[in-house]
Design an enzyme around this catalytic site. Structure first.
Site, PDB file in Angstrom:
ATOM      1  N   ARG A 181       0.825  -1.219   0.000  1.00  0.00           N
ATOM      2  CA  ARG A 181       0.000   0.000   0.000  1.00  0.00           C
ATOM      3  C   ARG A 181       0.859   1.269   0.000  1.00  0.00           C
ATOM      4  O   ARG A 181       0.531   2.260   0.656  1.00  0.00           O
ATOM      5  CB  ARG A 181      -0.966  -0.011   1.196  1.00  0.00           C
ATOM      6  CG  ARG A 181      -1.847  -1.239   1.269  1.00  0.00           C
ATOM      7  CD  ARG A 181      -2.741  -1.391   0.052  1.00  0.00           C
ATOM      8  NE  ARG A 181      -3.507  -2.632   0.120  1.00  0.00           N
ATOM      9  CZ  ARG A 181      -3.150  -3.775  -0.471  1.00  0.00           C
ATOM     10  NH1 ARG A 181      -2.046  -3.827  -1.197  1.00  0.00           N
ATOM     11  NH2 ARG A 181      -3.899  -4.845  -0.361  1.00  0.00           N
ATOM     12  N   SER A 231     -10.845  -1.739   3.249  1.00  0.00           N
ATOM     13  CA  SER A 231     -10.134  -2.083   4.487  1.00  0.00           C
ATOM     14  C   SER A 231      -9.598  -0.805   5.120  1.00  0.00           C
ATOM     15  O   SER A 231      -8.821  -0.082   4.499  1.00  0.00           O
ATOM     16  CB  SER A 231      -8.979  -3.042   4.184  1.00  0.00           C
ATOM     17  OG  SER A 231      -9.465  -4.260   3.666  1.00  0.00           O
ATOM     18  N   GLU A 301      -5.043   2.520   6.557  1.00  0.00           N
ATOM     19  CA  GLU A 301      -4.818   2.442   5.115  1.00  0.00           C
ATOM     20  C   GLU A 301      -5.482   3.640   4.449  1.00  0.00           C
ATOM     21  O   GLU A 301      -5.041   4.110   3.412  1.00  0.00           O
ATOM     22  CB  GLU A 301      -5.404   1.126   4.583  1.00  0.00           C
ATOM     23  CG  GLU A 301      -5.081   0.834   3.147  1.00  0.00           C
ATOM     24  CD  GLU A 301      -5.462  -0.580   2.752  1.00  0.00           C
ATOM     25  OE1 GLU A 301      -6.103  -0.736   1.698  1.00  0.00           O
ATOM     26  OE2 GLU A 301      -5.125  -1.521   3.497  1.00  0.00           O
TER      27      GLU A 301
END
Length: 306
Positions: A181, A231, A301
């Site tokens: 990420r 998420s 995230e």
């Protein structure tokens, strides 16, 4: 420089002062997948790379804060808003074309549109990403992934505009230092405008079947019927965020209109009327409880702005 001066300079940069290109006091709830958040002072939507470079050059010469936004699927703007300029990569950067066994995609193209193009062209390799929300540019920026695949696995190169609009160049996937990420774009602030995906010829029936299988798995296990940012937390090394949250007894926990999903504890959802403050307060409770129970710090995230 005051906001009227900045708006005037931006109007000159894009050559059109209509509300569809430059707007004031824009509710970010309308431009993020959480459907929550405050207002941005200005939003400018360049229609092509030339306008984008002109906008970035203009903004780099001011002391005004600015940030680039794609489809807003991994962003939450605080209720206090963003006292700066949102540069939105939208419809002007959409489109997909085939070149050999590659798909060349504008950064504003939705991942669902790329998936449809891959299927139509009989190109395999994109199936894992077919259900990822958001845009192609955002997927590269975050090195998005699902079901064991990541964008770095299929990205050949990206066309990138410098943060100050001074230049543009192709960057090979290896130059982007694509990790979990994360890419170098987080540090440089440079902007992806187009990407090239390396795929392979395949059977349309098999591609369709795989996409349907993954979509069914996603629909069964993730709260796709509620606004969210996917998420919410990164996967801690050696753990799964959702399991930690569930084991801490937080599944279904609610603050205002925000809730830890009862279907998948790794998701915070907007059950209706949630404010960004609701979401952030719930986030902090989850982080504190998981740390108290397991000594693990959950990192977001989702990008929190404002």
């Amino acid at each position: 420089m005051n906001i009227d001066d900045i708006k005037g300079n931006l109007t000159a940069a894009v050559g059109d002062g209509s509300g569809s290109v430059i707007a004031e006091n824009v509710s970010m709830a309308d431009f993020t997948s959480f459907k929550a958040g405050g207002k941005a002072r200005l939003m400018v939507s360049p229609r092509n790379r030339e306008e984008l470079r002109a906008v970035l050059r203009t903004l780099s010469q001011t002391d005004c804060r600015y940030m680039v936004l794609g489809n807003g699927s991994n962003v939450l703007v605080k209720d206090s808003g963003y006292d700066g300029v949102i540069v939105r990569i939208g419809d002007g950067f959409s489109g997909v074309r085939r070149e050999g066994d590659m798909l060349v995609c504008g950064a504003g193209t939705l991942m669902s549109v790329v998936a449809r193009a891959a299927l139509d062209e009989g190109l395999t390799g994109f199936e894992f990403a077919s259900g990822i929300p958001g845009s192609a540019g955002g997927a590269v920026f975050m090195n998005a992934g699902a079901y064991g695949g990541e964008i770095k696995d299929i990205l050949k190169r990206a066309l990138v505009v410098a943060k100050d609009g001074s230049s543009e160049r192709y960057m090979e996937a290896g130059e982007l230092d694509m990790g979990y990420r994360h890419t170098t774009l987080h540090e440089t602030g440079d902007v992806v405008t187009e990407i090239e995906l390396s795929l392979q010829p395949g059977s349309r029936d098999e591609i369709r079947a795989k996409m349907n299988e993954l979509m069914n798995r996603r629909n069964e296990k993730q709260p796709v019927n509620y606004p969210s940012a996917g998420s919410f937390f990164k996967r801690p090394e050696g753990y799964f965020a959702g399991k930690l949250i569930q084991d801490a007894g937080l599944k279904g926990l609610t603050v205002g209109g925000a809730q830890v999903s009862e279907l998948h504890s790794g998701f915070i959802i907007n059950r209706g009327g949630a404010t960004a403050t609701d979401i952030l307060q719930l986030m902090e409770i989850v982080q504190a409880r998981v740390f108290d129970e397991f000594g693990v710090r959950l990192e977001t995230e989702v990008r929190i702005i404002g």
